[in-house]
Design an enzyme around this catalytic site. Structure first.
Site, mmCIF file in Angstrom:
data_model
loop_
_atom_site.group_PDB
_atom_site.id
_atom_site.type_symbol
_atom_site.label_atom_id
_atom_site.label_comp_id
_atom_site.label_asym_id
_atom_site.label_seq_id
_atom_site.Cartn_x
_atom_site.Cartn_y
_atom_site.Cartn_z
ATOM 1 N N CYS A 95 -29.423 150.788 -44.981
ATOM 2 C CA CYS A 95 -29.906 149.407 -45.065
ATOM 3 C C CYS A 95 -30.239 149.133 -46.531
ATOM 4 O O CYS A 95 -29.626 149.706 -47.431
ATOM 5 C CB CYS A 95 -31.078 149.162 -44.126
ATOM 6 S SG CYS A 95 -32.550 150.183 -44.430
ATOM 7 N N TRP A 96 -31.203 148.256 -46.791
ATOM 8 C CA TRP A 96 -31.490 147.876 -48.182
ATOM 9 C C TRP A 96 -32.161 149.006 -48.966
ATOM 10 O O TRP A 96 -31.706 149.389 -50.036
ATOM 11 C CB TRP A 96 -32.373 146.629 -48.194
ATOM 12 C CG TRP A 96 -32.707 146.136 -49.574
ATOM 13 C CD1 TRP A 96 -33.901 146.262 -50.215
ATOM 14 C CD2 TRP A 96 -31.833 145.475 -50.486
ATOM 15 N NE1 TRP A 96 -33.832 145.708 -51.474
ATOM 16 C CE2 TRP A 96 -32.567 145.217 -51.666
ATOM 17 C CE3 TRP A 96 -30.494 145.080 -50.429
ATOM 18 C CZ2 TRP A 96 -32.014 144.579 -52.768
ATOM 19 C CZ3 TRP A 96 -29.938 144.438 -51.533
ATOM 20 C CH2 TRP A 96 -30.694 144.194 -52.677
#
Length: 355
Positions: A95-96
């Site tokens: 993810c981020w």
């Protein structure tokens, strides 16, 4: 029994069944690891809603809503994307920042029994790697720069050279732009360029496939291609490369450009709108002349005039400013396949591509 959940900070060194980006579609569109697929655990609207509640109401309320939305989305992915995966399926998930979004999906997949690798630090780890590599990797190659006035078929020739086994860095292809005011790509409609970040990702992916012992052939681009910029390290090294100039009669250049840009002929309104941006440089009178040629369908005259009045002088100035004087000038009469084949054989056999 091996642990089902492992971590990595170097995903480019591993082999996975699939690389899964669980960020929102807009985050994925801006940039992603090459080959990754997007299975968002929160879409853009959901992510914005959770973020707003986090700031305006409370983190606890936001986490409750987020958990419900993430569970719903993961459930949908399980019933659709993951339904046909066998027991040996082995994905990388990110993810981020390597936080809750990727961990949520990884937890469910490991509970099923699949081995999962998480990218520590998430996408930001990969982005830092791209930036670091692009500071040094481009400088490790030598470059042969193919130059020539607009319409000389440089990109076309380089594409043919790749078929002969030459290492070709097609920057216009990576940037999805042909490098001039009229250079936006067309695929039924104007095709957008990649973001600066994704352009750099694509560039690094290509450079990592090259052999340091062979030169890289590249076109004499400016540092800015449409709306994206070349890394300083690449631009600096390109300017030091040996230049080989292609010369083509203007009539042949006109015909090649008309063949290469049919969408501008078919959509003169788009063409006129783009030309209007040249008014401050070329003047209203010249712009009016071009509009009249376009309205009259006098395409050969229009293309020849814009080449001689605008593109050729600018290109010549740019070459003198940024690149070395051509070490070899090759004149060809046309861009027929037989002519290009002979040209390429001459280049490669004369050791311009091998050191």
């Amino acid at each position: 029994m091996p642990a089902l959940l492992t971590y990595t900070q170097q995903p480019w060194t591993g082999t996975y069944s699939e690389i899964i980006d669980v960020r929102s579609p807009s985050e994925f569109a801006e940039d992603r690891i090459p080959g990754a697929i997007n299975l968002p655990v929160l879409n853009d609207a959901e992510r914005a809603e959770v973020g707003t509640i986090y700031k305006q109401v409370s983190p606890f309320t936001a986490r409750k809503l987020g958990a419900a939305l993430v569970s719903k989305n993961i459930s949908q992915h399980l019933s659709q994307h993951f339904a046909a995966k066998d027991k040996d399926y082995y994905p990388l998930i990110y993810c981020w920042r390597g936080g809750q979004r990727s961990n949520s999906m990884a937890l469910v997949l490991t509970q099923i029994g699949w081995r999962v690798t998480l990218l520590e630090g998430g996408y930001k780890t990969y982005r830092a790697y791209v930036q670091q590599q692009l500071e040094s990797l481009p400088e490790q190659f030598t470059y042969q720069v193919l130059c020539g006035l607009t319409g000389s078929g440089k990109t076309y020739i380089l594409d043919k050279m790749r078929q002969y086994g030459a290492q070709v860095l097609n920057l216009e292809n990576l940037a999805n732009h042909r490098g001039s005011l009229l250079g936006e790509e067309w695929q039924g409609k104007l095709s957008p360029q990649p973001s600066q970040k994704y352009f750099e990702t694509l560039l690094l992916e290509q450079l990592e496939k090259f052999n340091f012992n062979q030169p890289v052939w590249v076109e004499s681009e400016s540092q800015k291609i449409g709306q994206v910029y070349l890394p300083q390290s690449l631009w600096r090294k390109m300017k030091q490369g040996n230049c080989i100039e292609i010369q083509l009669p203007i009539a042949a250049r006109v015909q090649f450009l008309l063949k290469s840009y049919p969408h501008l002929v078919n959509h003169p309104d788009i063409l006129k709108n783009k030309l209007n941006k040249l008014k401050s440089r070329c003047g209203g009178e010249k712009l009016s002349q071009w509009y009249k040629l376009i309205d009259a369908g006098k395409w050969n005259l229009f293309v020849q005039d814009i080449l001689q009045f605008h593109y050729d002088p600018i290109y010549s100035q740019s070459m003198k400013r940024f690149f070395l004087e051509a070490e070899k000038v090759l004149s060809i009469s046309d861009l027929l396949d037989s002519t290009i084949d002979n040209l390429i054989k001459s280049l490669l056999l004369n050791n311009l591509a091998v050191h």
